[in-house]
Design an enzyme around this catalytic site. Sequence first.
Site, short mmCIF file in Angstrom:
data_model
loop_
_atom_site.label_atom_id
_atom_site.label_comp_id
_atom_site.label_asym_id
_atom_site.label_seq_id
_atom_site.Cartn_x
_atom_site.Cartn_y
_atom_site.Cartn_z
N ASP A 291 12.58 60.08 53.71
CA ASP A 291 13.97 60.51 53.88
C ASP A 291 14.17 61.06 55.29
O ASP A 291 13.62 62.11 55.63
CB ASP A 291 14.31 61.58 52.84
CG ASP A 291 15.78 61.94 52.80
OD1 ASP A 291 16.46 61.80 53.83
OD2 ASP A 291 16.26 62.35 51.73
N HIS A 322 17.54 58.08 52.54
CA HIS A 322 18.37 59.17 52.02
C HIS A 322 19.49 58.59 51.17
O HIS A 322 20.39 57.92 51.70
CB HIS A 322 18.95 60.00 53.17
CG HIS A 322 19.73 61.20 52.72
ND1 HIS A 322 19.13 62.34 52.23
CD2 HIS A 322 21.07 61.42 52.66
CE1 HIS A 322 20.06 63.22 51.90
NE2 HIS A 322 21.24 62.69 52.15
#
Length: 363
Positions: A291, A322
């Site tokens: 992420d 993300h």
Amino acid sequence: GHCRLLCKPSALAQHLVRSLGRSAALRGGRWPWPRWPQLQMLWQLLQPPEPEPAVARELLQLPDAGVVALDWLVGPWGAAGGGGGVSSPVLLLIPNAAGKVTGGLQQLGLRALERGFIPVIFNRRGHNGCPLTTPRLQPFGDPGDLREAVTYLRCRHPSASLLAVSEGSGSGLLLSYLGESGSSSRLAAAACLSPIFRGRDWFEAGMPWLYEWPLLLHLKQGLSRYAGALAEVVDMDRLLGSRSLWELEETLFCRTRSRPTSWECYWERNEPLRDADEAAVPVLCLCSADDPVRGPPAQSLPRELFRSSPYFFLLLTPHGGHCGFPRRRPGRCWAHEAVLEYFRAMAEFLRTEERRKGLPRPR
């Protein structure tokens, strides 16, 4: 998909392992560029939902005369509730802290609608076209307005299970609510997609400019609509001239004209996990190790919380970006299917426990 479930051993954890292990969601088609988290994120954020959902908006007035908006997804068919009935579970969708309702969040709502849920999006004060009737916005982790919305939903659907799922930085609000409310949250289960666990660290570290600048411009554009009203409480020139999310957040909530406070005191009241030990609702946190927004896993994932609390479950995947988690098969995001499977497994587990203990179902 090389996913790992990190949690404290329990009967519920064993049930989730079996349910998610059997689910086809975690065995979805491969993404052709698995090591490009930026591309995965942009793919989900920029792709509009298919089909475009129809929404019925409801404004909820709060005790201080503020207003939040509840957007009921009624599908592309124009019939409220889709396939949901009177006792169908209500799924509360919480956008990110900037109030941006992404195509991915709408797509999750449509998938839930198809499976008999009643999805509704919670919009904070002044976000997503919600009118700002008081010169006050909602701080990062202040669950007061969300608590009012949950109370209203419980009154409107008294016989339905109430579930909640948040996206990205919006998870700070949901985690704060679960911690402050404890066993009185009125939720049966919750889930967080790519959550931000440590708010202060996240603001101070900043994001790559590719994500931070568009988000900053989005926030400034929304705030500029209420420049006249907000000028009573904040320095608008400083606010609109902010060069980072940290500076904007500090100007908006710490350097106020009426109640100035320090950055440290602000986060004492708004850290998402400040009361995590009090949470009494099962929470699935679906995170990707790559992420680019949350930050490195070693610093941004509170692994000890998942090892010690019986209510927190971390589903960790090596790739997904993300709020991305893309796949080639229909639905585009395998995390949506995993979350809906998690809610199904939770309901199944609770029914089994009620039959085993001979407990009456709560009215």
